[in-house]
Design a protein around this motif. Structure first.
Motif, PDB file in Angstrom:
ATOM      1  N   PRO A  73      -8.067 -34.706  20.467  1.00  0.00           N
ATOM      2  CA  PRO A  73      -8.871 -34.986  21.622  1.00  0.00           C
ATOM      3  C   PRO A  73      -8.105 -34.791  22.843  1.00  0.00           C
ATOM      4  CG  PRO A  73      -9.315 -36.532  19.993  1.00  0.00           C
ATOM      5  CD  PRO A  73      -8.182 -35.822  19.615  1.00  0.00           C
ATOM      6  N   LYS A  74      -9.011 -34.711  23.856  1.00  0.00           N
ATOM      7  CA  LYS A  74      -8.387 -34.895  25.262  1.00  0.00           C
ATOM      8  C   LYS A  74      -8.816 -36.390  25.776  1.00  0.00           C
ATOM      9  CE  LYS A  74      -9.778 -30.949  25.750  1.00  0.00           C
ATOM     10  NZ  LYS A  74      -9.561 -30.263  24.462  1.00  0.00           N
ATOM     11  N   TYR A  75      -8.081 -36.971  26.202  1.00  0.00           N
ATOM     12  CA  TYR A  75      -8.138 -38.494  26.821  1.00  0.00           C
ATOM     13  C   TYR A  75      -8.276 -38.538  28.268  1.00  0.00           C
ATOM     14  CZ  TYR A  75      -7.162 -39.579  21.694  1.00  0.00           C
ATOM     15  OH  TYR A  75      -6.836 -39.759  20.472  1.00  0.00           O
ATOM     16  N   ALA A  76      -8.964 -39.457  28.580  1.00  0.00           N
ATOM     17  CA  ALA A  76      -9.197 -40.053  29.842  1.00  0.00           C
ATOM     18  C   ALA A  76      -9.176 -41.402  29.935  1.00  0.00           C
ATOM     19  CB  ALA A  76      -9.899 -39.097  30.825  1.00  0.00           C
ATOM     20  N   GLN A  77      -9.229 -42.347  31.213  1.00  0.00           N
ATOM     21  CA  GLN A  77      -9.892 -43.447  31.173  1.00  0.00           C
ATOM     22  C   GLN A  77     -10.855 -43.657  32.485  1.00  0.00           C
ATOM     23  OE1 GLN A  77      -8.156 -45.984  29.380  1.00  0.00           O
ATOM     24  NE2 GLN A  77      -7.493 -44.436  28.154  1.00  0.00           N
ATOM     25  N   ALA A  78     -11.631 -44.434  31.984  1.00  0.00           N
ATOM     26  CA  ALA A  78     -12.506 -45.018  33.163  1.00  0.00           C
ATOM     27  C   ALA A  78     -12.908 -46.313  33.205  1.00  0.00           C
ATOM     28  CB  ALA A  78     -14.076 -44.301  32.500  1.00  0.00           C
ATOM     29  N   GLU A  79     -13.232 -46.850  34.513  1.00  0.00           N
ATOM     30  CA  GLU A  79     -13.271 -48.130  34.730  1.00  0.00           C
ATOM     31  C   GLU A  79     -14.698 -48.726  34.538  1.00  0.00           C
ATOM     32  OE1 GLU A  79     -12.307 -49.217  38.667  1.00  0.00           O
ATOM     33  OE2 GLU A  79     -10.055 -48.621  38.304  1.00  0.00           O
TER      34      GLU A  79
END
Length: 300
Positions: A73-79
């Motif tokens: 997967p391609k990961y990202a972060q979100a608040e």
């Protein structure tokens, strides 16, 4: 709490996707994971978000499916949670092209790593094609890329048929958000006799993650199909908002235009809906506000 966002897809034969739906949905719900996953006989596609351990549990389940052991997967972060609920759907295709004879497992274009993509974009003998929808391209694309101005991915074969002669003899390079549309479109072009075709490995998201802004040929923001709306270099949120009537991305300044009414219309769709539609949209906005006052999230 930070939310881990994982965008994923895999073309792999799934003879009975309906049998996979229930256990997968139950696992996501049990682990606080939200988003959308699509299952089809040709594979799986989607984006999910949740606590890191919940995402890890879902990915372990997916990697146990046939042909998915090396799913990356391609990961990202979100608040803030980018999805309000979890949906697992069974479809005919995991990305709709409407070409039943196209099989990415039989062969796709050559992958180009993000670090090597700039050389492809700058090559005068290469035509670089953005395979995304027109509203996505409108907020960002690669320098000099061709915009087919398609409203849906299924429009691409007709665009190619109308433009193939003028592009014949050149190397074709294609890109999309995460790579899935390029898997199908390069497979389609190979079936049309195009031999020299390449595509950006991992899509725009991988490029924005790996290539420093100072070296980048990307211009603007990248549309994403969740509440972040857009991202930029380093996958930082891009600042766009979504018109919840027509689902097009808007610049923050667009919300100051006289046509704009939150959740009801924007300058793109002011003439697109009738009075009954507007009334329905306003009622939806009212319910969203009531849910917010109760400390809940309305499922749009």
């Amino acid at each position: 709490m930070m939310f881990t966002v994982a965008a994923l897809y895999r073309f792999t034969p799934l003879p009975d996707p309906h049998a996979l739906r229930g256990p997968l949905l139950d696992l996501c719900l049990a682990n606080g994971v939200t988003g959308t996953l699509l299952l089809a006989p040709e594979g799986i596609n989607g984006t999910i978000a949740g606590p890191s351990d919940g995402i890890a549990a879902v990915l372990a389940h997916l990697r146990a499916l046939p042909g998915c052991a090396d799913l990356e997967p391609k990961y990202a972060q979100a608040e803030v949670a980018p999805f309000g609920r979890m949906r697992v759907r069974v479809k005919r295709e995991i990305v709709t092209m409407g070409q039943p004879d196209v099989d990415p497992l039989a062969g796709v274009g050559r992958y180009v790593a993000p670090g090597d993509w700039n050389a492809v974009v700058r090559d005068p003998q290469t035509v670089v094609i953005d395979t995304r929808n027109a509203y996505e391209v409108a907020i960002g694309s690669f320098e000099g890329a061709v915009d087919p101005q398609t409203e849906a991915f299924g429009d691409f074969p007709a665009w190619w048929a109308a433009n193939a002669d003028r592009l014949r003899g050149k190397r074709v390079a294609m890109f999309c958000t995460g790579g899935i549309r390029c898997e199908k479109s390069t497979a389609y072009l190979r079936g049309q006799g195009v031999e020299d075709v390449v595509h950006l490995q991992g899509g725009i998201l991988k490029y924005l993650e790996e290539v420093p802004a100072a070296d980048s040929l990307w211009q603007g923001a990248c549309f994403v199909f969740d509440d972040r709306v857009s991202v930029g270099h380093g996958l930082e949120p891009g600042g766009h908002v979504l018109c919840h009537a027509c689902r097009r991305p808007l610049e923050p300044c667009d919300t100051e235009r006289p046509e704009y009414e939150a959740g009801v219309q924007c300058h793109h769709c002011v003439d697109q809906f009738d009075a009954s539609d507007r009334a329905r949209f306003r009622e939806r906005m009212k319910q969203i506000a009531l849910a917010r006052d109760r400390g809940e999230r309305h499922l749009r």
